[in-house]
Scaffold this active site. Structure first.
Site, PDB file in Angstrom:
ATOM      1  N   GLU A 133       0.831  -1.211   0.000  1.00  0.00           N
ATOM      2  CA  GLU A 133       0.000   0.000   0.000  1.00  0.00           C
ATOM      3  C   GLU A 133       0.863   1.259   0.000  1.00  0.00           C
ATOM      4  OE1 GLU A 133      -4.125  -0.828   2.143  1.00  0.00           O
ATOM      5  OE2 GLU A 133      -2.471  -1.606   3.343  1.00  0.00           O
ATOM      6  N   GLU A 177      -4.616  -9.233   3.756  1.00  0.00           N
ATOM      7  CA  GLU A 177      -5.333  -8.844   4.983  1.00  0.00           C
ATOM      8  C   GLU A 177      -6.589  -9.678   5.254  1.00  0.00           C
ATOM      9  OE1 GLU A 177      -2.897  -5.188   4.006  1.00  0.00           O
ATOM     10  OE2 GLU A 177      -3.934  -6.774   2.918  1.00  0.00           O
TER      11      GLU A 177
END
Length: 660
Positions: free
Chosen positions: A116, A136
């Site tokens: 990210e 995640e």
């Protein structure tokens, strides 16, 4: 040069500030590291001598994402205010909109929050064969630092959904094809190219790309929404649907709106029971291969490159498949040409299954099959590093196999049994190689199930245990190391799971209701369908072992023996508690209730011969509470290293549900 703990910044004569994440072993993002990144970025932005920024990681690794201790702390205190302000405060405000272009210089891996950060940069330069991904959802949450918004804009909605839903990584080479990576260079060139790329952005020779504002890869809105609609039909679990909803918000209302919804949903999910449970499983997996007095003594694992599998039936062929897909040479030993041919064809069929599911191509399948050989002669096992015995649960047969392999194998060869119940001391009784004997209990189908029970005896050497732990990691399995006893840790703990339903059936509770209650609870199969699939012979052999070892808490009924006497063998011959027809789902066979009634008559435990009345909750309690009790005994007796190993056994061995 600015050194702020785990974050270092160096400003070169070319005007490029190189910010390096340095938090071994994976450069994880702690709360302090995130704050240090903000300060370094702001310092670089404010410095007149800095034209551009390169973000990289130390020791050949970019970043493995948010430090897991942050999540642990949030769960411990139940306080989401302990989460960092990274999505807006760092990635948007400092990296993406910080007025000076950033280039990510990636090596090793960029995972979770690490990827990210990289996607927030204006360009991404990578070394070959880096792992890129957002895992995640495996931890019960969604990406919380912009991953749901930037990934679709960089690789397209379809591929982004696939990566997010599967939690699987891609290589930097695939990332380059998709548009996630801008260039791939050698590790020696990485920083040089990244610096030049950053300066080229400043000078207008490379585009100043803000990934949150990109829309070209998203395509027409209707197409993206249709992709999300289709994905919702495949993923019914709430957090997966929440992730898809967040992606949709960004597509419909814009990237920044998507970020705000992502942050809100992430905070909701992080305190869920599912997130707490999956984080526990993740940490338990990391701990399971640590054995005090064994793995902390400095022993180095020896390489296991060639393995013999004795017995090519269902388990043996599955084990052989698991080995060759991990690039380990295998010799399958059988007793005649017919059985050997069948075993080799079974392995080939297993590989073809991988091809059908898109996990192997035909060329890779051929190369993998080239690692497989067959033999009828023990002499062909003389140069193997390990022998895995995978024959039926027959004590004398297993003992004779261990005698035979000891005669031909080297003095360092490891002797392993895939037995699920029989004591290793009994199996190796006739050998003089007690220090090289252990159990490697895989679960069927062995090439798919992730758990391996490594069973050590009082005599198994620490070196052999270290070797086999490393070996299971090469197989991409999750190991737990257990002490020798009947049933070991996994089957012993879950033996009551099969006893409870048998007891309930003989008390008159409908067997198909029992299966329904158990599957609605979250188990993949009910206990009676599980019996059909695993085979009645294995069940009966296991009952015999457990009754002998634990007579005070074993229940014996004639039900399964009556099934066999009535010509029922489960899935093996298509007739069990359910009927099995190729191409169709199993169907409850209500004619079997006559056999259940005969078992009830023989056991005569139902009050006045009448079925008892129980609620669904009571069915669950009667089946699972004895499992909990037995697991407590396993822990108390020191059969497992730690209590969390039982959780790993439950989740990966018996697919105990982790969702709520």
């Amino acid at each position: 040069m600015a050194n702020k703990g785990s974050i270092n910044m160096e400003i070169g004569n070319d005007g490029v500030a190189v910010i390096t994440m340095n938090n071994p072993p994976v450069n994880a993002l702690t709360l302090s590291a995130i704050e240090e990144l903000k300060r370094c970025y702001q310092e670089a932005i404010d410095c007149d001598n800095v034209k551009a920024i390169v973000l990289t990681g130390a020791d050949g690794r970019f970043c493995g994402g948010l430090d897991i201790s942050v999540m642990e702390n949030v769960h411990k205190h139940g306080d989401i205010s302990l989460l960092p302000d990274a999505s807006i405060g760092l990635v948007v405000n400092k990296i993406e909109n910080g007025k000076k272009p950033s280039v990510a210089a990636i090596q090793g891996f960029a995972l979770g929050g690490g990827l990210e950060l990289a996607m927030g940069c204006n360009a991404r330069i990578s070394t070959p064969k880096c792992d890129l991904g957002l895992p995640e959802l495996k931890l019960g949450v969604i990406p919380g630092c912009g991953g749901t918004q930037r990934l679709p804009r960089l690789v397209g909605t379809s591929k982004a959904v696939d990566m997010l839903m599967s939690s699987k990584t891609i290589t930097s080479e695939e990332g380059k094809e998709l548009g996630l990576i801008d260039a791939i260079v050698s590790s020696d060139e990485l920083l040089t190219v990244a610096r030049c790329w950053a300066l080229d952005i400043v000078e207008g020779r490379q585009p100043n790309c803000n990934s949150l504002e990109k829309t070209d890869k998203l395509g027409p809105k209707d197409e993206s929404l249709e992709i999300l609609k289709s994905a919702r039909q495949s993923y019914a679990v709430s957090r997966y649907r929440a992730c898809l909803d967040v992606i949709e918000e960004g597509i419909v209302a814009g990237g920044y709106s998507g970020l705000l919804k992502e942050e809100k949903v992430f905070k909701e999910l992080v305190l869920s029971n599912t997130a707490k449970g999956l984080l526990h499983v993740f940490l338990a997996e990391r701990a399971s291969s640590k054995v005090p007095g064994v793995t902390d003594t400095g022993l180095k694992p020896r390489r296991i490159e060639k393995v013999a599998v004795v017995g090519g039936g269902l388990m043996g062929s599955g084990i052989a498949t698991a080995l060759i897909i991990s690039n380990i040479s295998v010799v399958v030993k059988e007793i005649n040409h017919e059985y050997l041919s069948k075993a080799l064809k079974s392995v080939e069929a297993n590989l073809q299954g991988f091809v059908t599911r898109g996990k192997l191509n035909q060329d890779k399948m051929k190369r993998t099959l080239s690692l497989l050989k067959g033999t009828l002669d023990y002499e062909d096992l003389k140069d193997v590093d390990m022998v895995i015995e995978a024959v039926n649960e027959n004590v004398s047969l297993k003992q004779s196999i261990f005698e035979d392999i000891e005669k031909v194998c080297t003095s360092e060869c490891i002797f392993a049994s895939n037995t699920s119940t029989i004591s290793l001391d009994v199996i190796g009784k006739r050998t003089t190689s007690q220090d090289r004997i252990l159990g490697i209990h895989l679960f069927s189908p062995a090439h798919l199930m992730p758990l391996v029970e490594i069973v050590r005896t009082e005599n198994t050497s620490p070196q052999v245990i270290v070797d086999v732990i490393k070996f299971t990691k090469i197989l991409r399995k999750v190991p737990i190391v257990v002490k020798n006893c009947t049933g070991f840790a996994v089957n012993r703990s879950f033996f009551p799971y099969m006893q409870g339903p048998d007891l309930l059936a003989n008390l008159g509770v409908d067997i198909f209701r029992i299966d329904r209650v158990i599957t609605e609870f979250g188990m993949r199969l009910g206990p009676f369908q599980l019996q059909d699939l695993s085979g009645y012979g294995i069940f009966l052999a296991g009952v015999g072992e457990f009754v002998a070892a634990y007579p005070d808490r074993a229940f014996q009924s004639p039900l399964v023996q009556l099934m066999v006497e009535n010509g029922r063998e489960g899935k093996k011959n298509g007739k069990g508690y359910y009927t099995y027809n190729k191409g169709s789902k199993p169907e409850a066979d209500h004619s079997v209730l006559q056999i259940v009634e005969e078992s009830m008559r023989l056991t005569n435990i139902a009050p006045a011969g009448k079925p008892i009345s129980v609620t669904d909750e009571e069915i669950l309690e009667m089946i699972f509470f004895p499992v909990v009790n037995e697991a407590c005994r396993v822990i108390e007796e020191g059969i497992v290293v730690r209590a969390s190993d039982i959780d790993i056994a439950s989740v990966h061995g018996f697919k105990f549900p982790t969702e709520t």
